[in-house]
Design an enzyme around this catalytic site. Structure first.
Site, short mmCIF file in Angstrom:
data_model
loop_
_atom_site.label_atom_id
_atom_site.label_comp_id
_atom_site.label_asym_id
_atom_site.label_seq_id
_atom_site.Cartn_x
_atom_site.Cartn_y
_atom_site.Cartn_z
CE LYS A 263 -3.84 -1.81 2.83
NZ LYS A 263 -4.92 -1.74 1.82
NE ARG A 337 -10.77 -10.01 -1.55
CZ ARG A 337 -11.20 -9.09 -2.41
NH1 ARG A 337 -11.50 -9.42 -3.66
NH2 ARG A 337 -11.34 -7.84 -2.01
#
Ligand code: BES
Ligand code: MN
Ligand code: ZN
Length: 483
Positions: A263, A337
């Site tokens: 990020k 996920r």
């Protein structure tokens, strides 16, 4: 800590504590124990002080209670017709924040919604003091909520107890979220979870080796990037005679750097919040044995760092989840996920009546719904309806988002069963996350709550300082209580 307890009205009147009341723009709310003349003079005094009953206003003054002069405090609720439960929480919060340093205790006489009134006071008293001295001189030690007669006593006390348990669960979750990422390794959170074992609650910690035996390959793939080993905590609350079984699954990324799909610095600033789902599950279990809902509850908190170090998993890697499905990792920042996939498989194997997962899953949900509304996706409308009505009681809004058939193609993998991001960059990110998770719940009724917008706030909210919010813990407690 602030304590809210029930005291008989006559005992409040006997004492010298200030009396706090709500007021609408049209006049006092409640306070029927005062004579019409006393009520009238109270309002006149308030008006002199510039108080008009608008939401957010507070005022304090000396006036006669009919037998002696004492201090009164009023908190505005706004117009009577538009007053609601959330307005009551907010007004109680302004009351607390305005007078916490002035009065050691207060006789608080809400006209209605005792639970919400107490929630407003309690939730606004939260302070995160792990790294900084707590605020000094916060003297409001107890707030007295009266019952008018003996019949009302039990109801009043039950409402206060519910509010206090809710606040305790919320505070537990907020504390964990606010804790610095290096101070909450997966194993230390697992230790904290073990501390919740006791009457009615059992806790099992699945460490790395056992996770491998259980073939939790998707979870372990993410965990490879950190020298700190992962942990998956399974908590069970099993009351006698429970007819239904519910599983709560929480994403517990103890820091999300994005992994090798790193990020940018700004996107990382708040990523200690990426374990808010797990914190919520632990917060719920903190109070479950005392709340005593008549339903069996399984909690799964799935914890690991997502870092680009050690033997980090790489874009292009193929992971195999517990249900045998293979996943091509195209972006290591879509890690939530992946860890949830295995936890959902474990939950589904218990054959529960429902699975609800909580995950700070996508930045996209913040764009779609902002920081006050949780995104909900489901394979079972009836289950979502139950959660929605609980969320209305708690005033923690959630909104259904679709799982469109048209997008199913998006997560089909080229060389594996699935890929962990959609095929069209930047489109429907939240729905893609939901579609991916659905692959791991089989036919169990399931709701996915994307709390990336609501579990954290950059700026202070009416009864929550900046940081972890604890949302939607109170919704879950209401939901479980309704069984
Ligand atoms: N933990 C983040 C999502 C997030 C973003 C939570 C902002 C709280 C605030 C999640 O793991 C993530 O990085 N998601 C990616 C998914 C993308 C790579 C498909 C995102 O939202 O950008
Ligand atoms: Mn991520
Ligand atoms: Zn994440």
């Amino acid at each position: 800590m602030l304590k809210v307890s029930a005291v008989a009205l006559k005992d409040i009147l006997k004492g010298t504590d200030p009396i706090a009341l709500f007021a609408f723009e049209e006049g006092l709310a409640g306070g029927s124990f005062l004579s019409p003349a006393a009520r009238k003079s109270l309002l006149a005094r308030a008006k002199d002080e510039g108080f008009s009953g608008k939401a957010g206003e507070t005022v304090s003054f000396l006036a006669s209670d009919g037998s002696k002069d004492r201090r009164f405090v009023l908190a505005g609720l706004g117009k009577k017709a538009s007053s609601d439960r959330e307005g009551i929480r907010k007004a109680a919060a302004s009351l607390y924040k305005t007078y916490k340093k002035r009065f050691p205790s207060l006789g608080f006489c809400p006209h209605a919604e005792i639970q919400a009134s107490a929630e407003g006071l309690l939730l606004s008293s939260y302070e995160f003091s792990k790294y900084k001295k707590p605020e000094e001189g916060v003297l409001l030690a107890s707030v007295l909520v009266p019952w008018a007669d003996a019949r009302e006593r039990a109801r009043c006390e039950a409402s206060l107890a519910k509010a206090a348990l809710g606040a305790e669960a919320v505070f537990f979750a907020r504390d964990l979220v606010n804790t610095a990422p290096s101070d909450k390794t997966p194993l230390s959170l697992a230790e904290a979870a073990k501390g919740l074992a006791g009457s009615g609650v059992t806790v099992r910690v699945i460490e790395k080796e056992e996770a491998a035996d259980l073939r939790l390959g998707s979870f372990l793939g993410v965990a490879r990037g950190s020298v700190h080993p992962p942990a998956l905590v399974h908590l069970i609350y099993k009351p006698k005679g429970a007819k239904k079984k519910i599983a709560l699954v929480g994403k517990g990324i103890t820091f999300d750097s994005g992994g090798l799909s790193l990020k940018p610095p700004q996107g990382m600033e708040t990523m200690k919040c990426d374990m808010a789902g797990a914190a919520l599950v632990l917060g719920v279990f903190k109070v479950l044995a005392r709340l005593k809902p008549k339903v069996e509850v399984h909690g799964y908190a799935v914890m690991t760092y997502n870092l680009p170090a050690a033997d980090a998993y790489k874009p292009g890697d193929v992971l195999r989840a517990r249900n045998g499905k293979t996943i091509e990792v195209l972006n290591t920042d879509a890690e939530g996920r992946l860890v949830l996939a295995d936890a959902l498989c474990l939950a589904a194997e218990e054959k529960p009546d429902a699975i609800v997962d909580f995950a700070t899953l996508t930045g996209a949900v913040l764009i779609a719904l902002g920081s006050s509304v949780t995104g909900a996706m489901t394979n079972d409308k009836a289950l979502l309806a139950r959660l929605s009505s609980a969320s209305r009681l708690a005033d923690e809004p959630l909104w259904e988002l679709p799982l469109p058939k048209e997008y199913e193609e998006n997560i089909k993998g080229k060389i594996a069963d699935l890929q962990n991001i959609g095929k069209v960059r930047g489109e429907a990110g939240t729905l893609i996350g939901g579609l991916f998770l659905r692959e791991f719940v089989g036919s169990v009724p399931w709701v996915h709550l994307d709390i990336a917008g609501t579990a954290w706030t950059d700026s202070e909210k009416p009864y929550c300082p900046a940081g972890g919010t604890g949302a939607p813990v109170r919704t879950v407690l209401e939901y479980l209580s309704a069984y």
